[in-house]
Motif scaffolding. Sequence first.
Motif, PDB file in Angstrom:
ATOM      1  N   GLU A 216       0.850  -1.187   0.000  1.00  0.00           N
ATOM      2  CA  GLU A 216       0.000   0.000   0.000  1.00  0.00           C
ATOM      3  C   GLU A 216       0.888   1.240   0.000  1.00  0.00           C
ATOM      4  N   LEU A 217       0.738   2.048  -1.045  1.00  0.00           N
ATOM      5  CA  LEU A 217       1.647   3.173  -1.266  1.00  0.00           C
ATOM      6  C   LEU A 217       0.938   4.499  -1.019  1.00  0.00           C
ATOM      7  N   GLY A 218       1.274   5.120   0.091  1.00  0.00           N
ATOM      8  CA  GLY A 218       0.710   6.421   0.433  1.00  0.00           C
ATOM      9  C   GLY A 218       1.817   7.437   0.595  1.00  0.00           C
ATOM     10  N   GLY A 219       1.458   8.704   0.523  1.00  0.00           N
ATOM     11  CA  GLY A 219       2.434   9.767   0.617  1.00  0.00           C
ATOM     12  C   GLY A 219       2.801  10.125   2.048  1.00  0.00           C
ATOM     13  N   ALA A 220       3.466  11.277   2.179  1.00  0.00           N
ATOM     14  CA  ALA A 220       3.995  11.691   3.477  1.00  0.00           C
ATOM     15  C   ALA A 220       2.927  12.223   4.418  1.00  0.00           C
ATOM     16  N   GLU A 221       1.777  12.654   3.879  1.00  0.00           N
ATOM     17  CA  GLU A 221       0.749  13.273   4.698  1.00  0.00           C
ATOM     18  C   GLU A 221      -0.632  12.702   4.397  1.00  0.00           C
ATOM     19  N   VAL A 222      -1.462  12.677   5.435  1.00  0.00           N
ATOM     20  CA  VAL A 222      -2.869  12.314   5.278  1.00  0.00           C
ATOM     21  C   VAL A 222      -3.680  13.592   5.371  1.00  0.00           C
ATOM     22  N   LYS A 223      -4.533  13.825   4.367  1.00  0.00           N
ATOM     23  CA  LYS A 223      -5.335  15.045   4.348  1.00  0.00           C
ATOM     24  C   LYS A 223      -6.773  14.733   3.972  1.00  0.00           C
TER      25      LYS A 223
END
Length: 326
Positions: A216-223
Motif C-alpha cells: 500500500e503506497l501512500g504519501g507523506a501526509e494524510v489530508k
Amino acid sequence: MALSNIPKTVTIFGGSGFLGRHLVRILAKRGYRIRVAVRRPDLAFHLQPLGNLGQISLVQANLRYRQSVDAAVAGSDYVINCVGLLHQSGRNTFDAVQEFGARAVAEAARAAGAKLTHVSAIGADADSASAYGRTKGKAEQAVLAIMPDAVIMRPSVMFGPEDDFYNKFGAMAARFPFLPLVGGGMTRFQPVSVDDVAEAIALAVDGKVEGGKIYELGGAEVKTFKEILEDILRITCRERRLVSIPFFAASVIGKLNALVPFVKPMITADQVTLLKKDNVVSEAAIREGRTLEGLGIRPSLAAAVLPAYLVRYRPAGQFTRSGSEA
C-alpha cells in the motif's frame, strides 16, 4: 555481448498513461528494454525519446482481446499491468478491463515464464459497493491465484504534472465560483507522488521486492478532501467557496453526468461511493512494512511538487503574486 549482459525485456500495459510514462522513464534509465503495450501505439510516440535508440518499442494490445495480450507478452522477462479506469465508457467497462484484463495479463505472464507486478489501488475490495473497488479487488484475487509470487501495488491518489485529480480541481477553481465538498469533504486521502510509485515498481523489476504480497503506497501526509481543496486554492491564488454536497445529491449528479454522451464526467455515482471510505494506508500494511517506507523510499511532500504545475491555474499564471486575489 554476453547473454547475461542483455538487459531484461519489460512489457508495460498502459505504459502511455499517467503512471506508465513515469515508469517507462525510470526503467529506461536503469537500462531495461521496454515494450509498451497500448491500444493506440500511434498515440504513444512521445515515450520513445525517454530511452536510447531502439530501447523502447510500441506494440498494439487491448486487454479485452486475449490474443493481443499473449502477443505483447511473448518473450518478456517481466510484465507490469498499469491499466485502470476512472469511469466506464462503451465496451471499456470495469469488469472487462480491470478484472478480465488483469486475469488475461497474469495468465499470459505465467505462460511466458515472466514475473509480474499488478497495479491496483487503495480501496480495492472484492466486496466493495463500488464497481471500481470491487473489480480491483477481484483482479487482485485472480492475479495472486494465477501467479502466487506476483507483486501487487496499491497506490493512494497520485499527484504529478499530468494527474487527473489536482489538475481537475485546479481547472474547476479557475472556471467556477465554488468547489464541491462531496460528503462534507471529510474523506481522508494520502496523496502519493507518481514518481515514488514508479520507483517502487522499478524496485520490483530489479528483484528487490518480495512477491506474493500487497503493498500500500501512500504519501507523506494524510489530508481530508477539504484540506486538499484548500491547498489547491492557496497554490492557485483563488478565492472560491467550498460548498458541501451530501453523498446522495452528489450521486444523483453523477448519474446525470453519465447521461451526457461524448463528455467526460466530472464525477460519477461510483466515485461518490468510493468517497464514503478513507483512501489511506492501512495499519496492517504499516506494521508489516508493506509501504513506501518499508521499501526504503522516502515519500515526497505534495507541497514541494504541486506549485510547479498548478501554477497554470493562477489568474495570471506564473506572474501571479502569491496570495493575490482571483
